[in-house]
Design an enzyme around this catalytic site. Sequence first.
Site, short mmCIF file in Angstrom:
data_model
loop_
_atom_site.label_atom_id
_atom_site.label_comp_id
_atom_site.label_asym_id
_atom_site.label_seq_id
_atom_site.Cartn_x
_atom_site.Cartn_y
_atom_site.Cartn_z
N ASN A 1 -5.63 -10.72 -6.92
CA ASN A 1 -5.65 -11.37 -5.61
C ASN A 1 -6.90 -12.21 -5.38
O ASN A 1 -6.87 -13.16 -4.62
CB ASN A 1 -5.52 -10.32 -4.50
CG ASN A 1 -6.42 -9.14 -4.72
OD1 ASN A 1 -6.42 -8.53 -5.78
ND2 ASN A 1 -7.21 -8.80 -3.72
N SER B 1 4.77 -6.83 -1.53
CA SER B 1 4.41 -6.94 -0.12
C SER B 1 5.01 -8.21 0.46
O SER B 1 4.85 -9.30 -0.12
CB SER B 1 2.88 -7.00 -0.03
OG SER B 1 2.49 -7.17 1.30
N GLY B 2 5.71 -8.10 1.60
CA GLY B 2 6.37 -9.26 2.18
C GLY B 2 5.40 -10.30 2.72
O GLY B 2 5.61 -11.50 2.56
N HIS B 3 4.29 -9.84 3.32
CA HIS B 3 3.46 -10.80 4.05
C HIS B 3 2.63 -11.70 3.15
O HIS B 3 1.94 -12.60 3.63
CB HIS B 3 2.58 -10.09 5.09
CG HIS B 3 1.43 -9.32 4.54
ND1 HIS B 3 0.16 -9.82 4.52
CD2 HIS B 3 1.35 -8.07 4.01
CE1 HIS B 3 -0.67 -8.90 4.01
NE2 HIS B 3 0.04 -7.84 3.69
N GLN C 1 0.91 -10.21 -5.94
CA GLN C 1 0.58 -11.64 -6.01
C GLN C 1 1.50 -12.39 -6.96
O GLN C 1 1.36 -13.60 -7.13
CB GLN C 1 -0.90 -11.82 -6.43
CG GLN C 1 -1.91 -11.21 -5.47
CD GLN C 1 -1.96 -11.91 -4.11
OE1 GLN C 1 -1.45 -13.02 -3.93
NE2 GLN C 1 -2.58 -11.26 -3.13
N CYS D 1 -9.51 -7.60 2.67
CA CYS D 1 -9.92 -6.22 2.96
C CYS D 1 -11.42 -6.07 2.92
O CYS D 1 -11.99 -5.21 3.57
CB CYS D 1 -9.32 -5.25 1.96
SG CYS D 1 -7.58 -5.46 1.77
N THR E 1 0.84 -1.20 0.00
CA THR E 1 0.00 0.00 0.00
C THR E 1 0.88 1.25 0.00
O THR E 1 0.60 2.21 -0.73
CB THR E 1 -0.97 -0.03 1.20
OG1 THR E 1 -1.76 -1.21 1.11
CG2 THR E 1 -1.88 1.18 1.22
N THR F 1 13.74 5.18 10.37
CA THR F 1 14.66 4.07 10.61
C THR F 1 14.08 2.80 10.02
O THR F 1 12.89 2.51 10.19
CB THR F 1 14.93 3.92 12.12
OG1 THR F 1 15.43 5.17 12.59
CG2 THR F 1 15.92 2.82 12.41
N1 PLP Z 1 -2.27 -5.29 -3.95
C1 PLP Z 1 -2.71 -6.54 -3.95
C2 PLP Z 1 -2.97 -7.24 -5.24
C3 PLP Z 1 -2.94 -7.20 -2.74
O1 PLP Z 1 -3.40 -8.45 -2.74
C4 PLP Z 1 -2.69 -6.50 -1.54
C5 PLP Z 1 -2.97 -7.15 -0.24
O2 PLP Z 1 -4.08 -7.23 0.21
C6 PLP Z 1 -2.20 -5.19 -1.58
C7 PLP Z 1 -2.00 -4.62 -2.81
C8 PLP Z 1 -1.89 -4.42 -0.32
O3 PLP Z 1 -0.71 -4.94 0.25
P1 PLP Z 1 -0.21 -4.55 1.74
O4 PLP Z 1 -1.02 -5.37 2.68
O5 PLP Z 1 1.23 -4.98 1.78
O6 PLP Z 1 -0.33 -3.10 1.90
#
Ligand code: PLP
Length: 698
Positions: A161, A211-213, A191, A338, A73, A249
Amino acid sequence: MSHDIYLDANATSPVLPAAASAALEAMQACFGNPSSSHATGLRAKAMLDGVRVRARRVLGAGTGRVLFTSGATEGIQTAVLSALCAVRERRAAGEECGDLLIYGATEHKAVSESLAHWNRLLGTGLTLCALPVDGAGRHRLDLLRELAPRAAMVCTMAANNETGTVSDLDGIAGVLRECAPRVYWMVDCVQALGKLPLDLAGSRIDYAPFSGHKLYAPKGIGMLYVRDGAPYTPLIIGGGQEAGQRSGTENMAGIAALGAVLAALEQGDSFRTHAELAAMRARLAESLVEAFPGIVFNAPFELTLPTTLNFAVPDMASKDLLDLFDAAGVRVSAGSACSAAKAAPSYVLEAMGLPAWRTSGAVRLSFGPLATDAFIDEACARIRRCGRAARHPALAPSTFSGDRSGLLQVSAGGRHGWILFDADAATCVAIDPPAGMAARIAAQVRGSGLRMLAVLGTDADPAGAEARAALRAALGLDTHAADTLGWPRAGAGVGSITLGDGSAAPAIAIGDEVLVRLAGGDGRGAVFLAGRARDGKLGPAAVRLAFTGGLMIGEAAPHGLARLVDGGSVLCHGLDAGGAPCTTAQGLRTAPAGPLQQLQPERLDAFLRAHEDALLVDVREACELEAGTAHLHGIEAQAVPLSRLAEHLGHFLAAPRRPLVFVCRSGNRSARAALCLQRLGHAQAWSLAGGLALAPAA
Ligand code: PLP
């Protein structure tokens, strides 16, 4: 249920053990501030630099920049801010930059919302334009070709996603090269990491957030690739970290963990190959087809990530499927995490032009490239079990009361319908079936081996009539054998009953009970009473149930219903009355409406010890109980599905001081049950807050 089968990897993933170790190392041993000039700082800086070098290799970043961010994000904000600032400057210098901000219609909300936000904040005054996708979720390149010459920025994702649809990035690049050579292009690669090959510097892409997670690193760490020469404006200014491009940091634990994930990716021996993942998906799909005949996959496998399946099952709402999967310990979602809290249909599937039942009934199942065969085996076994559970007859005698007759509530769109049945007579009647539920009710009636005697309405309105006609058609019933409200014109079981006020009314027999028809308040509709008649009479005390449709019961009710029922008769409504689908006249008159009595999970044990007569009531639906009812603190819960609460109200209200603890998956349905009982005067109706999800293990 043993361990979770987590099939929601597109929402987030667990942390790779090597990544967790790396994070711990960064927090405990290599904890320095990489901006410090002493040895502790230098060691931290070396780790940071090492991860960046690795990231550049994995992304194919060439001479482009790779910045560490808090997640995708933030990367998206930075890309949008950078592009819009550049557009503003170029326009100020007199250059024509286009008037559109184009984004794929199935883009993550972070993209469209960021575009709108920064466009407003910077006063760039561009027009947001969603680029339509085709039925498979791929961008309409023909339309992009038309629109691109007017575009200042184009945002498309590498893979979706919700559906896993992989974009034709080469096709998009070709159109942009031809029609919009100076447009800024962001590709959301969240993704794609670990699932698709990446060669960013070899592409036309200007900005690529990660995105790492989503790939076994912790939450709060991400990366942003910026093509060499693409404009850049920092989103966060301060101490000058990340060469002044992103101050603050650095999240060293997150960066260390991400580094371990990237190392595993590079080594290539722990992540499954595309072919292996596709084979796993095929096995999951096979078990889904076996479990849910009629299932439809919402995006073609040949165009999607091998780790994502999005499907819908006819006559099953996504919430029901989610409850079913969750009860089997299989964690899936109805779309993006989300939007999980909103029950709205998926805008991604709507953009693909799918029919309403598929957009509102969609379930996403996604796994990560570390999945093992043993994991997929267990997932398939549980999916098959969910399929068997879904076929569990909904219209079966209550295991709690042992009664052979029962009453099922069927709700949709805020309207409640009722199916009254008798297992011994193998017959049932439907009252006010809600619109859109015909196929589902018909399947339940057939699956339970019942014969539908009548499909009745309390109201003559056209929508209700249409819903009743649809159910009759789904069951193959003869429409000429009944009047406009569905009452049988003649035939076996139709007779006359004397009511409490001495009047006679037509009745049909359902097992040992009779269902009596009264004229509705306006003379057009009807009210139905059910109970056990004696010698052809059904006095107020014998009326077990009254189906009132949209009418409220009160002394003023024009049809005099209040004189025909007892204070304890259960009134089954067509719309919520007093906040509940079912009430009793007496309860509504006398009970004070207090706040919901919630039992916090940590208090449950003490509560059950202090109240030995407490009854645990599991209100999950019968199909969710395939793995058994809940056991909490050595007590087995009684199964009373929320859809069968009306049937059991009399039992519960007969002992208004016996503590009742309602439980369900998340605490929502148990709250509704507890509130309903509480409003009807039950002094000890509790809901277990947070549901079984938060309940301490027995
Ligand atoms: N873009 C896509 C395609 C995603 O699946 C997500 C995660 O929900 C995001 C953006 C947002 O990522 P983050 O949670 O790292 O802000």
